[in-house]
Design a protein around this motif. Structure first.
Motif, short mmCIF file in Angstrom:
data_model
loop_
_atom_site.label_atom_id
_atom_site.label_comp_id
_atom_site.label_asym_id
_atom_site.label_seq_id
_atom_site.Cartn_x
_atom_site.Cartn_y
_atom_site.Cartn_z
N LEU A 13 -53.73 -62.89 32.82
CA LEU A 13 -55.18 -62.76 32.64
C LEU A 13 -55.59 -61.30 32.45
O LEU A 13 -56.44 -60.99 31.61
N SER A 14 -55.01 -60.39 33.22
CA SER A 14 -55.36 -58.98 33.12
C SER A 14 -54.11 -58.12 33.29
O SER A 14 -53.81 -57.63 34.38
N PRO A 15 -53.35 -57.93 32.23
CA PRO A 15 -52.10 -57.16 32.34
C PRO A 15 -52.32 -55.71 32.76
O PRO A 15 -51.46 -55.12 33.41
N VAL A 16 -53.48 -55.11 32.43
CA VAL A 16 -53.68 -53.69 32.74
C VAL A 16 -53.72 -53.43 34.24
O VAL A 16 -53.28 -52.37 34.70
N ILE A 17 -54.24 -54.38 35.02
CA ILE A 17 -54.36 -54.17 36.46
C ILE A 17 -52.98 -54.15 37.13
O ILE A 17 -52.82 -53.63 38.24
N HIS A 18 -52.00 -54.69 36.45
CA HIS A 18 -50.65 -54.72 37.00
C HIS A 18 -49.82 -53.50 36.56
O HIS A 18 -48.61 -53.46 36.79
N LYS A 19 -50.49 -52.56 35.94
CA LYS A 19 -49.87 -51.28 35.58
C LYS A 19 -50.51 -50.18 36.42
O LYS A 19 -51.47 -50.41 37.17
N SER A 20 -50.00 -48.97 36.32
CA SER A 20 -50.63 -47.82 36.96
C SER A 20 -51.79 -47.34 36.11
O SER A 20 -51.89 -47.67 34.92
N SER A 21 -52.65 -46.53 36.69
CA SER A 21 -53.82 -46.05 35.96
C SER A 21 -53.42 -45.24 34.74
O SER A 21 -54.12 -45.26 33.72
N PHE A 22 -52.29 -44.52 34.83
CA PHE A 22 -51.90 -43.63 33.74
C PHE A 22 -51.03 -44.30 32.67
O PHE A 22 -50.76 -43.69 31.64
N ASP A 23 -50.58 -45.53 32.92
CA ASP A 23 -49.82 -46.21 31.86
C ASP A 23 -50.41 -47.57 31.51
O ASP A 23 -49.77 -48.40 30.86
N ALA A 24 -51.65 -47.79 31.94
CA ALA A 24 -52.32 -49.07 31.66
C ALA A 24 -52.46 -49.32 30.17
O ALA A 24 -52.50 -50.48 29.72
N TYR A 25 -52.51 -48.25 29.39
CA TYR A 25 -52.68 -48.39 27.94
C TYR A 25 -51.53 -49.18 27.30
O TYR A 25 -51.69 -49.78 26.23
N GLU A 26 -50.38 -49.20 27.97
CA GLU A 26 -49.23 -49.92 27.42
C GLU A 26 -49.44 -51.43 27.42
O GLU A 26 -48.71 -52.15 26.73
N SER A 27 -50.42 -51.90 28.21
CA SER A 27 -50.68 -53.33 28.29
C SER A 27 -51.85 -53.79 27.44
O SER A 27 -52.24 -54.96 27.47
N LEU A 28 -52.45 -52.86 26.70
CA LEU A 28 -53.57 -53.24 25.84
C LEU A 28 -53.09 -54.18 24.74
O LEU A 28 -52.13 -53.89 24.03
N ARG A 29 -53.76 -55.30 24.61
CA ARG A 29 -53.36 -56.27 23.58
C ARG A 29 -53.79 -55.81 22.20
O ARG A 29 -53.04 -55.90 21.23
N THR A 30 -55.02 -55.31 22.11
CA THR A 30 -55.54 -54.83 20.82
C THR A 30 -56.25 -53.49 21.04
O THR A 30 -57.46 -53.45 21.25
N PRO A 31 -55.51 -52.39 21.06
CA PRO A 31 -56.11 -51.08 21.28
C PRO A 31 -57.20 -50.77 20.25
O PRO A 31 -57.07 -51.11 19.07
N SER A 32 -58.24 -50.13 20.71
CA SER A 32 -59.33 -49.73 19.81
C SER A 32 -58.90 -48.53 18.98
O SER A 32 -58.13 -47.68 19.43
N ILE A 33 -59.40 -48.46 17.77
CA ILE A 33 -59.10 -47.31 16.92
C ILE A 33 -60.14 -46.22 17.10
O ILE A 33 -60.01 -45.13 16.54
N ARG A 34 -61.18 -46.49 17.91
CA ARG A 34 -62.27 -45.53 18.07
C ARG A 34 -62.02 -44.53 19.18
O ARG A 34 -62.55 -43.42 19.15
N ILE A 35 -61.26 -44.92 20.19
CA ILE A 35 -61.00 -43.99 21.29
C ILE A 35 -59.50 -43.92 21.56
O ILE A 35 -58.74 -44.79 21.16
N ASP A 36 -59.11 -42.87 22.27
CA ASP A 36 -57.70 -42.68 22.63
C ASP A 36 -57.21 -43.87 23.45
O ASP A 36 -57.89 -44.32 24.38
N SER A 37 -56.03 -44.38 23.14
CA SER A 37 -55.52 -45.58 23.83
C SER A 37 -55.28 -45.32 25.32
O SER A 37 -55.47 -46.23 26.14
N VAL A 38 -54.88 -44.10 25.69
CA VAL A 38 -54.67 -43.78 27.10
C VAL A 38 -55.99 -43.91 27.86
O VAL A 38 -56.05 -44.50 28.94
N VAL A 39 -57.04 -43.36 27.29
CA VAL A 39 -58.37 -43.43 27.91
C VAL A 39 -58.87 -44.86 27.95
O VAL A 39 -59.43 -45.31 28.96
N GLU A 40 -58.65 -45.60 26.88
CA GLU A 40 -59.09 -46.99 26.84
C GLU A 40 -58.38 -47.81 27.92
O GLU A 40 -59.00 -48.62 28.61
#
Length: 303
Positions: free
Chosen positions: A138-165
């Motif tokens: 349901l929420s893969p990002v919560i099962h990551k650390s704050s600094f590597d949560a971007y690795e679990s993004l299903r569809t990263p936005s092209i408008r902002i940095d993926s790490v920040v997103e």
């Protein structure tokens, strides 16, 4: 023996005068432990000299204030503000945020000790609870650390940095738990310190911030090499499970989360502190709290 008479919900009680309790209360005025204990001993000696065996908490507070005024009016004002803050009907809620490695946990512990607050909560603990509630699917990002949560993004936005997103998505989930604790603290009248990377200015609902005794601090370590060295010190501790190598691999993303935190703090006018010296950081936080929430009219409080 000197007895201090107090009042709780209209019912009177008595407790022995304690130099230890009084000296800890004095220490919030930045007196230092030895000096605070000396002043508490002097106040006890004055009460004995006056043959006082019982004193109300209100009169004791005035005795302390008069003693401090003779030493330093600025210290007396700090103490008066602290007493007023302690008698406020609203709880004091302190939020301390910052990227991994900047020292939010250490500073929260030191601040709790200085202000004599018993409730200290880490957002990492909130995150762990939420991991039990929210599945990884349901929420893969919560099962990551704050600094590597971007690795679990299903569809990263092209408008902002993926790490920040990824960091924003991570914080969004944990923030639900943070707000629940704040609301509970307000309802129960419990002063609380909440610390961790998930404390980001602008994420907590404005009505919670505006209508209550809530203050937000954002800690940073501006110098990049100093920040890096914090992880070497941290990973020497036996209770730290993550390897130094992992922190170093993700150090650039940690610095990105710090920049985002600082940018948010600037936008929302939260206090930013470069956490270089522990004592200086604590002094800044205590002074900010007393200046923002410490009144000058009501000094009544138990010893």
């Amino acid at each position: 023996m000197i007895w201090v008479i107090g009042d709780v919900d209209g019912k009177q009680y008595k407790e022995p005068f304690s130099k230890g309790i009084l000296s800890r209360s004095l220490n919030v005025a930045d007196l230092g432990t030895e000096r605070a204990h000396k002043i508490a001993s002097d106040i006890e000696a004055d009460l004995i000299k006056k043959n006082i065996t019982e004193i109300s908490s209100f009169d004791l507070a005035n005795e302390v204030l008069n003693h401090l005024k003779a030493i330093d009016p600025n210290i007396a004002q700090k103490y008066r503000n602290w007493r007023s803050l302690r008698t406020s009907k609203k709880p004091l809620i302190i939020l301390i945020g910052g990227a991994s490695g900047v020292g939010t946990s250490s500073m929260a512990f030191e601040l709790a000790s200085r202000l004599r607050l018993k409730n200290l909560i880490s957002t990492d603990m909130i995150r762990e609870v939420m991991r039990k509630i929210i599945s990884k699917d349901l929420s893969p990002v919560i099962h990551k650390s704050s600094f590597d949560a971007y690795e679990s993004l299903r569809t990263p936005s092209i408008r902002i940095d993926s790490v920040v997103e990824g960091f924003i998505n991570h914080v969004d989930v944990v923030n639900v738990g943070i707000e629940a604790i704040i609301e509970r603290s307000i309802k129960e009248g419990i002063s609380t310190i909440i610390e961790g990377v998930h404390i980001v200015p602008g994420f907590v609902k404005e009505e919670l911030i505006e209508n209550n005794n809530i203050i937000i601090f954002t800690l940073t370590v501006d110098d990049e090499e100093s920040h890096r060295q914090r992880f070497y010190s941290r990973c020497r501790q036996p209770w730290v499970k993550r390897s130094l190598e992992r922190y170093m691999d993700y150090f650039p993303t940690i610095r990105k989360t710090q920049k985002f935190l600082v940018d948010q703090a600037k936008i929302h006018d939260a206090r930013i502190i470069n956490n270089v010296d522990i004592n200086e950081t604590i002094d800044i936080m205590v002074n900010d709290i007393l200046e923002k929430f410490g009144g000058i009219d009501d000094v009544e409080q138990e010893s």
